[in-house]
Design a protein around this motif. Sequence first.
Motif, PDB file in Angstrom:
ATOM      1  N   ALA A 211     -13.982  28.297 109.282  1.00 13.46           N
ATOM      2  CA  ALA A 211     -14.042  26.859 109.511  1.00 13.46           C
ATOM      3  C   ALA A 211     -15.274  26.242 108.624  1.00 13.46           C
ATOM      4  O   ALA A 211     -16.270  26.722 108.540  1.00 13.46           O
ATOM      5  N   GLN A 212     -15.101  24.875 108.421  1.00 13.03           N
ATOM      6  CA  GLN A 212     -16.178  23.864 107.862  1.00 13.03           C
ATOM      7  C   GLN A 212     -17.334  24.009 109.192  1.00 13.03           C
ATOM      8  O   GLN A 212     -17.165  23.707 110.263  1.00 13.03           O
ATOM      9  N   ASP A 213     -18.655  24.103 108.590  1.00 14.02           N
ATOM     10  CA  ASP A 213     -19.599  24.185 109.604  1.00 14.02           C
ATOM     11  C   ASP A 213     -19.580  25.200 110.545  1.00 14.02           C
ATOM     12  O   ASP A 213     -20.140  24.950 111.762  1.00 14.02           O
ATOM     13  N   GLY A 214     -18.638  26.312 110.309  1.00 18.29           N
ATOM     14  CA  GLY A 214     -18.654  27.184 111.247  1.00 18.29           C
ATOM     15  C   GLY A 214     -19.699  28.337 111.674  1.00 18.29           C
ATOM     16  O   GLY A 214     -20.676  28.121 110.739  1.00 18.29           O
ATOM     17  N   GLN A 215     -19.840  28.860 112.730  1.00 14.75           N
ATOM     18  CA  GLN A 215     -20.643  30.182 112.845  1.00 14.75           C
ATOM     19  C   GLN A 215     -20.408  31.400 112.371  1.00 14.75           C
ATOM     20  O   GLN A 215     -19.179  31.653 112.544  1.00 14.75           O
ATOM     21  N   LEU A 216     -21.081  32.270 111.955  1.00 15.77           N
ATOM     22  CA  LEU A 216     -20.724  33.551 111.504  1.00 15.77           C
ATOM     23  C   LEU A 216     -21.806  34.505 111.545  1.00 15.77           C
ATOM     24  O   LEU A 216     -23.122  34.084 111.328  1.00 15.77           O
ATOM     25  N   THR A 217     -21.563  35.798 112.016  1.00 17.40           N
ATOM     26  CA  THR A 217     -22.479  36.842 111.853  1.00 17.40           C
ATOM     27  C   THR A 217     -21.742  37.863 110.827  1.00 17.40           C
ATOM     28  O   THR A 217     -20.621  38.471 111.184  1.00 17.40           O
ATOM     29  N   TRP A 218     -22.486  38.625 109.858  1.00 19.76           N
ATOM     30  CA  TRP A 218     -22.109  39.467 108.911  1.00 19.76           C
ATOM     31  C   TRP A 218     -23.191  40.335 108.732  1.00 19.76           C
ATOM     32  O   TRP A 218     -24.066  40.186 108.887  1.00 19.76           O
ATOM     33  N   SER A 219     -22.840  41.792 108.957  1.00 19.64           N
ATOM     34  CA  SER A 219     -23.572  42.835 108.735  1.00 19.64           C
ATOM     35  C   SER A 219     -23.044  44.097 108.155  1.00 19.64           C
ATOM     36  O   SER A 219     -21.893  44.272 108.400  1.00 19.64           O
ATOM     37  N   ILE A 220     -23.876  44.883 107.680  1.00 21.23           N
ATOM     38  CA  ILE A 220     -23.301  46.009 106.680  1.00 21.23           C
ATOM     39  C   ILE A 220     -24.523  46.832 106.629  1.00 21.23           C
ATOM     40  O   ILE A 220     -25.589  46.402 106.680  1.00 21.23           O
ATOM     41  N   LEU A 221     -24.165  48.324 106.525  1.00 12.27           N
ATOM     42  CA  LEU A 221     -25.306  49.354 105.962  1.00 12.27           C
ATOM     43  C   LEU A 221     -24.948  49.458 104.562  1.00 12.27           C
ATOM     44  O   LEU A 221     -23.700  49.664 104.253  1.00 12.27           O
ATOM     45  N   GLY A 280     -28.072  41.749 107.088  1.00 16.23           N
ATOM     46  CA  GLY A 280     -27.359  40.737 108.113  1.00 16.23           C
ATOM     47  C   GLY A 280     -27.646  39.491 107.623  1.00 16.23           C
ATOM     48  O   GLY A 280     -28.521  38.925 107.034  1.00 16.23           O
ATOM     49  N   MET A 281     -26.501  38.776 108.068  1.00 12.09           N
ATOM     50  CA  MET A 281     -26.644  37.142 107.755  1.00 12.09           C
ATOM     51  C   MET A 281     -26.023  36.467 108.788  1.00 12.09           C
ATOM     52  O   MET A 281     -24.728  37.035 109.524  1.00 12.09           O
ATOM     53  N   VAL A 282     -26.630  35.498 109.237  1.00 19.39           N
ATOM     54  CA  VAL A 282     -26.154  34.646 110.221  1.00 19.39           C
ATOM     55  C   VAL A 282     -26.169  32.927 109.803  1.00 19.39           C
ATOM     56  O   VAL A 282     -27.111  32.668 109.424  1.00 19.39           O
ATOM     57  N   ALA A 283     -24.984  32.568 109.885  1.00 20.37           N
ATOM     58  CA  ALA A 283     -24.693  31.227 109.515  1.00 20.37           C
ATOM     59  C   ALA A 283     -24.570  30.246 110.851  1.00 20.37           C
ATOM     60  O   ALA A 283     -23.860  30.520 111.760  1.00 20.37           O
ATOM     61  N   THR A 284     -25.113  29.106 110.792  1.00 18.01           N
ATOM     62  CA  THR A 284     -24.952  28.158 111.799  1.00 18.01           C
ATOM     63  C   THR A 284     -24.917  26.832 111.225  1.00 18.01           C
ATOM     64  O   THR A 284     -25.360  26.613 109.945  1.00 18.01           O
ATOM     65  N   PRO A 285     -24.489  25.553 111.696  1.00 19.29           N
ATOM     66  CA  PRO A 285     -24.504  24.323 110.982  1.00 19.29           C
ATOM     67  C   PRO A 285     -25.688  24.025 110.327  1.00 19.29           C
ATOM     68  O   PRO A 285     -26.707  23.757 111.222  1.00 19.29           O
ATOM     69  N   GLY A 286     -25.827  24.075 109.167  1.00 18.42           N
ATOM     70  CA  GLY A 286     -26.986  23.694 108.514  1.00 18.42           C
ATOM     71  C   GLY A 286     -28.167  24.733 108.052  1.00 18.42           C
ATOM     72  O   GLY A 286     -29.267  24.452 107.414  1.00 18.42           O
ATOM     73  N   LEU A 287     -27.884  25.798 108.551  1.00 13.87           N
ATOM     74  CA  LEU A 287     -29.000  27.077 108.241  1.00 13.87           C
ATOM     75  C   LEU A 287     -28.325  28.342 108.260  1.00 13.87           C
ATOM     76  O   LEU A 287     -27.051  28.698 108.914  1.00 13.87           O
ATOM     77  N   VAL A 288     -28.446  29.111 106.980  1.00 12.67           N
ATOM     78  CA  VAL A 288     -28.005  30.558 106.766  1.00 12.67           C
ATOM     79  C   VAL A 288     -29.194  31.302 106.757  1.00 12.67           C
ATOM     80  O   VAL A 288     -30.067  30.993 105.965  1.00 12.67           O
ATOM     81  N   THR A 289     -29.437  32.297 107.690  1.00  8.35           N
ATOM     82  CA  THR A 289     -30.345  33.069 107.610  1.00  8.35           C
ATOM     83  C   THR A 289     -30.033  34.625 107.180  1.00  8.35           C
ATOM     84  O   THR A 289     -29.122  35.180 107.706  1.00  8.35           O
ATOM     85  N   LEU A 290     -31.039  35.209 106.022  1.00  8.82           N
ATOM     86  CA  LEU A 290     -30.623  36.569 105.883  1.00  8.82           C
ATOM     87  C   LEU A 290     -31.636  37.463 106.418  1.00  8.82           C
ATOM     88  O   LEU A 290     -32.633  37.376 106.387  1.00  8.82           O
TER      89      LEU A 290
END
Length: 680
Positions: A211-221, A280-290
């Motif tokens: 979704a627009q401005d959604g939250q997401l956590t993505w991870s992989i080895l 790992g990647m964590v997306a919050t509204p206005g900020l994406v952290t790698l």
Amino acid sequence: MRSDARQAFRLSVRALMAVFTLALVLGGTAGSAQAWWNDEWSLRKKITLDTSPMGAGITDAVGTMPILVRLHVGNFRFGQAKEDGSDLRFVASDDKTPLKHHIEKYDALLGEALLWVNVPNIQPGAKADVWLYYGNKKATSVSDPKGTYGSETVLVYHFAERGTPAQDASVWANAAQNAGQAADGSQIGTGARLDGSTAITIPASTSLTFAQDGQLTWSILAKLAALQRNAVLYSRREGTNALLIGFDDGAPFVEITANGTTQRTAAGPPVAPGGWHHIGMVATPGLVTLYLDGNPYASLAATLPPLNSVALLGGDTTVASAPAAETPVSPSSNTSASSGETVGQSAQPTADTATPAAPDASASPAPAPTAVAPPSASVATSGFAGDVDELVIIKAARPAGYIKATAINQGSNPTKLVVFAPEEETSSWMSGHFGVLLRSVTVDGWIVIGILLVMAVASWMVMVEKTSYLGRQRKANSLFMAQFRLLDDDLTALAVARNTSESISRKERAVRRNSSLHRLYQIAASEIHRRYPVAHSSRPLVLSAETIGAIRSAVDAGVVREVQRLNRMMVILTIAISGGPFLGLLGTVIGVMITFAAIAMSGDVNINAIAPGVAGALVATVAGLAVAIPALFGYNWLTLRIRDLTSDMQVFVEELTSRMAETYSSNRPDPVEQHRLAAE
């Protein structure tokens, strides 16, 4: 009789209180580390999740997460568990709450197992225990991949399949559309090998919609085969929106295109090929952290765009349509772009220029300003070449502690977080054949055993109390007789001293409180004082034969009361001796009847159906004998001690009567006359 009834009632109440206290003690012990979740499992192992500074050193919030448990011959007895691991159970630290888990791999022959356990509410900087139970050949599998992950987890690929598309372990069943090449010896069991040209397609689905401005956590080895320029590990494009995750000359990056405007995280220190790393990647509204290996690597002031298209793992859906001269990309700069066009669409060049994105002050170390490529520009990308494992997509923003715990747990040094303790076995009275017997006892059998337990405790209390009482009385009688034999003219001297206000010794108080002979002596002295209240007169005290006979009768009555006191509550032992076996037999007969009735109803006539019930029924008989045999030995021992004390009292009465006859006889010389004659 009323006194005995009251005493019996009080003793029964005390016995019940003792049983209740014992149950509380055992219950309190059960709540401790000595507890056992289910007695059908013979072995358990404590697994400690250590986020303290001595372990993983996690200071940020973690929360609920699936923990990978690696078992091998060095920390697990595969020979004691079932061949398929179906008897494995995970229980929370309270030793009551089963935890959801599933098996990714279990090879008893090679001694390797990979299990995922959903552990709730992991706290930072602390230790939490999880119990692993096994050793039950009758157990059935409760492996639950769907229950191991929450509903926010929309995709989990273990890549444990061979020759078939990767299956989704989450509840949403987002299986891959094509099979990848299996990679043996991956970080976690079997992984997937990507060659840079053939990507794994992840289908579009409602659950995977971003979704627009959604939250997401993505991870992989991931393990790089070689350094590559703009190697895309994960891509998803839809119209003018896109999300790319990959490596640029070994530096991980996240690239977001929203409405044709592209932003990429700043490049940091690259990783070397040939080693496994957690991305790992964590997306919050206005900020994406790698994140790289659990630590923040770079951040981007951007928002996740809406996406509802297929995704590729190991490739990109874009085509290079703009020459490099039109959109220069310097190896030393932190700029890159992508057009966000899907396959089959051409890039539309424009004259727009790149505008820098605002740097994120929370990134550590602070990245250089991120350049934004023109929305029309397209940078040539390549597919990722290397091995991957454990792809997870969560439609929620997990905290930093969660990412770090995941990286450590899935990394090359998981023992920093997951610590195994040695195996524990069930205590001997609940394991083996005896444990089977106790589990086979029916309800009526437990009722009979409960009654027998009360009888046993009551008989034990009687034996202990009587043994102590008889020992104190025997010792006190010996001390009193030593004092009595020192008396000369006045046999009532000890009784007179009792009534004086002078302090008496502790030994004297013990004699007067516990000695039955002293109580008999006190009766005789009281009878003498009642008949001759004036003591120490000038005339000697003379007792007639009739008076001595009357005093003896009073003392004999005291002997009867003392014998009754010695035999008080001995009836409890006789009841235990005679009633215990019969109660046990009653429980056995009822248990056998119920067993055969159950067999008749089920129609299953075999030794396995009959033996447990009959064996459990015989436990009641054993309990009855266990009550009766100690009571029998105790009764015989106490009866002998009581007989000895009774004989001592009879001997004392004879000696007291003889001393009274000698001391207070009418033929005794007058002491005054003897004194006058001695003076002359």
